[in-house]
Design a protein around this motif. Structure first.
Motif, PDB file in Angstrom:
ATOM      1  N   ASP A 101       0.886  -1.222  -0.163  1.00  0.00           N
ATOM      2  CA  ASP A 101       0.088   0.134  -0.090  1.00  0.00           C
ATOM      3  C   ASP A 101       0.964   1.262   0.082  1.00  0.00           C
ATOM      4  O   ASP A 101       0.716   2.302   0.679  1.00  0.00           O
ATOM      5  CB  ASP A 101      -0.895   0.057   1.094  1.00  0.00           C
ATOM      6  CG  ASP A 101      -2.288   0.773   0.956  1.00  0.00           C
ATOM      7  OD1 ASP A 101      -2.696   0.833  -0.278  1.00  0.00           O
ATOM      8  OD2 ASP A 101      -2.705   1.655   1.766  1.00  0.00           O
ATOM      9  N   GLY A 137      -7.689   3.823   8.460  1.00  0.00           N
ATOM     10  CA  GLY A 137      -8.558   2.366   8.486  1.00  0.00           C
ATOM     11  C   GLY A 137      -8.511   2.159   9.805  1.00  0.00           C
ATOM     12  O   GLY A 137      -8.994   0.640   9.836  1.00  0.00           O
ATOM     13  N   THR A 197      -2.564  -3.176  -3.012  1.00  0.00           N
ATOM     14  CA  THR A 197      -3.094  -1.856  -2.636  1.00  0.00           C
ATOM     15  C   THR A 197      -4.693  -1.948  -2.002  1.00  0.00           C
ATOM     16  O   THR A 197      -5.145  -2.913  -2.483  1.00  0.00           O
ATOM     17  CB  THR A 197      -3.099  -0.947  -3.883  1.00  0.00           C
ATOM     18  OG1 THR A 197      -3.800   0.239  -3.611  1.00  0.00           O
ATOM     19  CG2 THR A 197      -3.792  -1.651  -5.144  1.00  0.00           C
ATOM     20  N   GLY A 198      -5.237  -0.935  -1.172  1.00  0.00           N
ATOM     21  CA  GLY A 198      -6.374  -1.354  -0.642  1.00  0.00           C
ATOM     22  C   GLY A 198      -7.488  -0.746  -1.602  1.00  0.00           C
ATOM     23  O   GLY A 198      -8.757  -0.870  -1.297  1.00  0.00           O
ATOM     24  N   ALA A 199      -7.243  -0.079  -2.833  1.00  0.00           N
ATOM     25  CA  ALA A 199      -8.174   0.372  -3.854  1.00  0.00           C
ATOM     26  C   ALA A 199      -7.730   0.255  -5.078  1.00  0.00           C
ATOM     27  O   ALA A 199      -6.472   0.142  -5.654  1.00  0.00           O
ATOM     28  CB  ALA A 199      -8.722   1.675  -3.406  1.00  0.00           C
ATOM     29  N   GLN A 200      -8.441   0.276  -6.134  1.00  0.00           N
ATOM     30  CA  GLN A 200      -8.071   0.175  -7.635  1.00  0.00           C
ATOM     31  C   GLN A 200      -7.583   1.284  -7.765  1.00  0.00           C
ATOM     32  O   GLN A 200      -7.757   2.514  -7.488  1.00  0.00           O
ATOM     33  CB  GLN A 200      -9.355   0.376  -8.588  1.00  0.00           C
ATOM     34  CG  GLN A 200      -9.109  -0.129 -10.105  1.00  0.00           C
ATOM     35  CD  GLN A 200      -8.389  -1.447 -10.252  1.00  0.00           C
ATOM     36  OE1 GLN A 200      -8.816  -2.494  -9.467  1.00  0.00           O
ATOM     37  NE2 GLN A 200      -7.517  -1.572 -11.162  1.00  0.00           N
ATOM     38  N   PRO A 201      -6.091   1.346  -8.202  1.00  0.00           N
ATOM     39  CA  PRO A 201      -5.293   2.420  -8.501  1.00  0.00           C
ATOM     40  C   PRO A 201      -5.562   3.238  -9.568  1.00  0.00           C
ATOM     41  O   PRO A 201      -6.066   2.885 -10.740  1.00  0.00           O
ATOM     42  CB  PRO A 201      -3.926   1.749  -8.706  1.00  0.00           C
ATOM     43  CG  PRO A 201      -4.335   0.312  -9.360  1.00  0.00           C
ATOM     44  CD  PRO A 201      -5.681  -0.016  -8.756  1.00  0.00           C
ATOM     45  N   VAL A 220      -5.222  -6.032  -5.399  1.00  0.00           N
ATOM     46  CA  VAL A 220      -6.246  -5.081  -4.765  1.00  0.00           C
ATOM     47  C   VAL A 220      -6.680  -5.984  -3.594  1.00  0.00           C
ATOM     48  O   VAL A 220      -7.480  -6.896  -3.820  1.00  0.00           O
ATOM     49  CB  VAL A 220      -7.505  -4.339  -5.592  1.00  0.00           C
ATOM     50  CG1 VAL A 220      -8.181  -3.672  -4.911  1.00  0.00           C
ATOM     51  CG2 VAL A 220      -6.897  -3.769  -6.760  1.00  0.00           C
ATOM     52  N   PRO A 222      -9.258  -5.032  -0.615  1.00  0.00           N
ATOM     53  CA  PRO A 222      -9.858  -3.863  -0.041  1.00  0.00           C
ATOM     54  C   PRO A 222      -9.652  -3.885   1.429  1.00  0.00           C
ATOM     55  O   PRO A 222      -9.478  -4.699   2.196  1.00  0.00           O
ATOM     56  CB  PRO A 222     -11.178  -4.336  -0.629  1.00  0.00           C
ATOM     57  CG  PRO A 222     -11.076  -5.197  -1.765  1.00  0.00           C
ATOM     58  CD  PRO A 222      -9.885  -6.103  -1.415  1.00  0.00           C
ATOM     59  N   GLY A 223      -9.474  -2.575   1.754  1.00  0.00           N
ATOM     60  CA  GLY A 223      -9.587  -2.183   3.272  1.00  0.00           C
ATOM     61  C   GLY A 223      -8.724  -0.856   3.446  1.00  0.00           C
ATOM     62  O   GLY A 223      -8.524   0.169   2.472  1.00  0.00           O
ATOM     63  N   GLY A 224      -8.045  -0.982   4.542  1.00  0.00           N
ATOM     64  CA  GLY A 224      -7.266   0.295   4.854  1.00  0.00           C
ATOM     65  C   GLY A 224      -5.923   0.261   4.499  1.00  0.00           C
ATOM     66  O   GLY A 224      -5.485  -0.604   3.660  1.00  0.00           O
ATOM     67  N   HIS A 225      -5.277   0.945   5.286  1.00  0.00           N
ATOM     68  CA  HIS A 225      -3.552   1.239   4.880  1.00  0.00           C
ATOM     69  C   HIS A 225      -2.662   0.124   5.584  1.00  0.00           C
ATOM     70  O   HIS A 225      -1.584   0.269   5.462  1.00  0.00           O
ATOM     71  CB  HIS A 225      -3.213   2.552   5.309  1.00  0.00           C
ATOM     72  CG  HIS A 225      -1.839   2.993   5.131  1.00  0.00           C
ATOM     73  ND1 HIS A 225      -1.438   3.009   3.599  1.00  0.00           N
ATOM     74  CD2 HIS A 225      -0.921   3.625   5.890  1.00  0.00           C
ATOM     75  CE1 HIS A 225      -0.122   3.251   3.751  1.00  0.00           C
ATOM     76  NE2 HIS A 225       0.340   3.606   4.997  1.00  0.00           N
TER      77      HIS A 225
END
Length: 245
Positions: A101, A137, A197-201, A220, A222-225
């Protein structure tokens, strides 16, 4: 034979952050060597006058060499540890990099850090870090993960100013050139690279990354850092799967 794993935590945290992941790895690969290091100035590592990221990579290399690892390691870095892991792999023998991340370009984060510099240098510097933490997060974590996120950390102004010095005083264009050179060296050496990474870049960043390092694997989760605390079993399985022939 499996490559040893070296774990590099994020800014203000320490090697205790890796405890859940290390337990998961011990179940999957009990004989695999895992070395969790405190970054300079963190945990049990003494403070320094400079936290230049290349100097940090050099210091870590001396520790890795002293540990007597018999094969080039897989270096796992969270947050700023992901930048350091990338710099390390471009300079020293490495089997693979797992970047948890961390964008390698300053982007909007660099703008935020630069705007906060006067505050960072004043008595209210801690408020800057608390704003950063608020976006990690941590509130979604439970149990040990929440406890580690909240307690295995010791923020200091010298750490923030030191590890962010490149963002504060470097040129974004030059930073991009330097990171691209690192990635191209990694590609030339055939070193594996996974970015979690926690989200789609954003598409422009993904295009930049894969242009410099076409073999980069983007996952990906999903979630926080803090994926190593939020999803330690999944991260352990990635490391296990990447190690398979």
């Amino acid at each position: 034979m499996s490559s040893p794993i070296v774990l590099l935590h994020g800014l203000t945290f320490d090697r205790r952050h890796w405890d859940p992941l290390r337990r998961e790895l011990a179940v999957l690969q009990p004989d695999r060597k895992v070395l969790a290091l405190d970054l300079p100035g963190h945990g049990d590592a003494p403070p320094r006058a400079s936290y230049d990221l290349r100097e940090v990579a050099e210091l870590l290399h001396s520790q890795i060499t002293s540990a007597g690892l018999t094969r080039p390691p897989t270096v796992v870095g969270h947050s700023v540890g992901g930048v350091i892991a990338t710099i390390y792999a471009a300079r020293y023998p490495t089997s693979a990099v797992v970047n948890l991340d961390q964008f390698l370009l300053p982007g909007p984060f660099g703008d935020v850090v630069r705007a906060a510099e006067p505050e960072l240098r004043g008595p209210e510097w801690r408020a800057v870090w608390e704003r950063m933490v608020a976006g990690m997060g941590i509130e979604s974590l439970r149990g040990e993960a929440r406890h580690l996120a909240e307690t295995a950390t010791a923020p200091r102004r010298d750490l923030l100013l030191g590890y962010w010095n490149e963002l504060l005083h470097g040129d974004d264009g030059q930073i991009a050139v330097d990171r691209e050179a690192d990635l191209r060296t990694i590609a030339d050496r055939g070193v594996g690279y996974r970015w979690v990474t926690g989200a789609q870049p954003p598409a422009p960043y993904l295009e930049w990354l894969t242009a410099a390092l076409p073999t980069a694997v983007v996952t990906v989760l999903p979630g926080g850092h803090l994926p190593h605390l939020e999803h330690p079993a999944q991260v352990a399985r990635m490391l296990y799967q990447d190690d398979r022939p």
